[in-house]
Design an enzyme around this catalytic site. Structure first.
Site, PDB file in Angstrom:
ATOM      1  N   ASN A 126     -13.226   5.055  -6.342  1.00  0.00           N
ATOM      2  CA  ASN A 126     -11.780   5.210  -6.298  1.00  0.00           C
ATOM      3  C   ASN A 126     -11.326   5.638  -4.910  1.00  0.00           C
ATOM      4  O   ASN A 126     -12.034   6.353  -4.205  1.00  0.00           O
ATOM      5  CB  ASN A 126     -11.324   6.224  -7.338  1.00  0.00           C
ATOM      6  CG  ASN A 126     -11.721   5.812  -8.749  1.00  0.00           C
ATOM      7  OD1 ASN A 126     -11.834   4.626  -9.048  1.00  0.00           O
ATOM      8  ND2 ASN A 126     -11.962   6.791  -9.611  1.00  0.00           N
ATOM      9  N   HIS A 158     -15.389   3.415  -1.278  1.00  0.00           N
ATOM     10  CA  HIS A 158     -14.401   2.409  -0.875  1.00  0.00           C
ATOM     11  C   HIS A 158     -13.297   2.971   0.005  1.00  0.00           C
ATOM     12  O   HIS A 158     -12.252   2.352   0.156  1.00  0.00           O
ATOM     13  CB  HIS A 158     -13.791   1.742  -2.122  1.00  0.00           C
ATOM     14  CG  HIS A 158     -14.766   0.901  -2.869  1.00  0.00           C
ATOM     15  ND1 HIS A 158     -14.658   0.663  -4.232  1.00  0.00           N
ATOM     16  CD2 HIS A 158     -15.882   0.238  -2.468  1.00  0.00           C
ATOM     17  CE1 HIS A 158     -15.666  -0.111  -4.625  1.00  0.00           C
ATOM     18  NE2 HIS A 158     -16.414  -0.368  -3.576  1.00  0.00           N
ATOM     19  N   TYR A 194       0.817  -1.202   0.000  1.00  0.00           N
ATOM     20  CA  TYR A 194       0.000   0.000   0.000  1.00  0.00           C
ATOM     21  C   TYR A 194       0.858   1.262   0.000  1.00  0.00           C
ATOM     22  O   TYR A 194       0.472   2.276  -0.596  1.00  0.00           O
ATOM     23  CB  TYR A 194      -0.973  -0.008   1.181  1.00  0.00           C
ATOM     24  CG  TYR A 194      -2.265  -0.703   0.818  1.00  0.00           C
ATOM     25  CD1 TYR A 194      -3.288  -0.022   0.167  1.00  0.00           C
ATOM     26  CD2 TYR A 194      -2.441  -2.051   1.069  1.00  0.00           C
ATOM     27  CE1 TYR A 194      -4.450  -0.656  -0.215  1.00  0.00           C
ATOM     28  CE2 TYR A 194      -3.606  -2.703   0.702  1.00  0.00           C
ATOM     29  CZ  TYR A 194      -4.610  -2.000   0.060  1.00  0.00           C
ATOM     30  OH  TYR A 194      -5.765  -2.636  -0.331  1.00  0.00           O
ATOM     31  N   ALA A 197     -13.114   9.477 -19.987  1.00  0.00           N
ATOM     32  CA  ALA A 197     -13.625  10.544 -19.125  1.00  0.00           C
ATOM     33  C   ALA A 197     -12.894  11.858 -19.364  1.00  0.00           C
ATOM     34  O   ALA A 197     -13.500  12.931 -19.353  1.00  0.00           O
ATOM     35  CB  ALA A 197     -13.505  10.119 -17.664  1.00  0.00           C
TER      36      ALA A 197
END
Length: 238
Positions: A99, A116, A64, A226
């Protein structure tokens, strides 16, 4: 695009759901992308679980930390920026994002429902206390309140969506007149349930995605990235 612009003008309440596609335009790797370097032989699904963290907290924490550095190395793209401007022009626009990268906030979006969580925050494993982490340690620090290990404040596989985020998202979807899915297939629950709720309550459903998805009963489809479509939508609004 003209049809979506008109719907955006007419709708009193709008819900936008964004997924990994909008961040991919900034260079953020998605879970489907192959891992790199040390992590190339691992599947994200095998690391993003409570069980993996309990088994080897240092290893999962380091993965992470690597992901955080990757996210911080990129910038919000034209899609993020256009959406933030649209939210200022349309005060009844609710943004729900799947996201965890914080790019919407960095682009200037003031109120983001993080479905999330957020990779830049941490809380302790056992009691959920917020843990502030200084620098970039290689090992997860411990909570000052309970000595539990800190973990990223993201939703791992097998975990529930944060209650407040789910409540706000559901309420917004039920009241929406226009629901736009951007960079997401919106077919994985519970996020997919937001589009279903909006549809059941009479909302127009639109999607912006360069690839075909399995979204059902879509009224407006724009096959574009996008970062291309959202500035065009903003230009049409102006």
């Amino acid at each position: 695009m003209e049809k979506l612009t008109e719907q955006l003008r007419q709708a009193r309440r709008v819900v936008v759901l964004t997924g990994s596609g909008i961040s991919a335009d900034s260079g953020v790797p998605t879970f489907r992308d192959p891992q790199e370097g040390l992590w190339a032989k691992f599947q994200p699904q095998d690391l993003a679980t409570p069980e993996a963290f309990r088994h080897d907290p240092d290893f999962v924490w380091q993965w992470y930390q690597w992901r955080r550095k990757r996210v911080l190395s990129v910038e919000p793209n034209a899609g993020h920026e256009a959406l933030a401007t649209l939210a200022e022009k349309h005060p009844a626009l609710t943004l729900v994002t799947q996201n965890v990268d914080g790019l919407h906030q960095r682009a200037g979006h003031r109120d983001v429902i993080e479905f999330h969580g957020n990779i830049h925050r941490n809380h302790c494993l056992d009691n959920g206390h917020e843990v502030r982490v200084e620098g970039h340690p290689d090992k997860p620090p411990r909570c000052r309140l309970c000595e539990s290990l800190a973990r990223p404040s993201v939703v791992w596989f097998g975990e529930a969506i944060p209650e407040r985020a789910l409540e706000r998202s559901v309420a917004a979807a039920q009241q929406a007149e226009l629901f736009i899915a951007i960079g997401t297939s919106a077919t994985v629950y519970p996020a997919a349930g937001l589009a279903d709720l909006a549809r059941e309550n009479g909302a127009t459903i639109a999607e912006i995605n360069p690839e075909a998805t399995q979204m059902s009963a879509v009224d407006i489809t724009i096959r574009a990235r996008a970062a291309e479509a959202l500035p065009a939508l903003l230009a049409g609004w102006d």
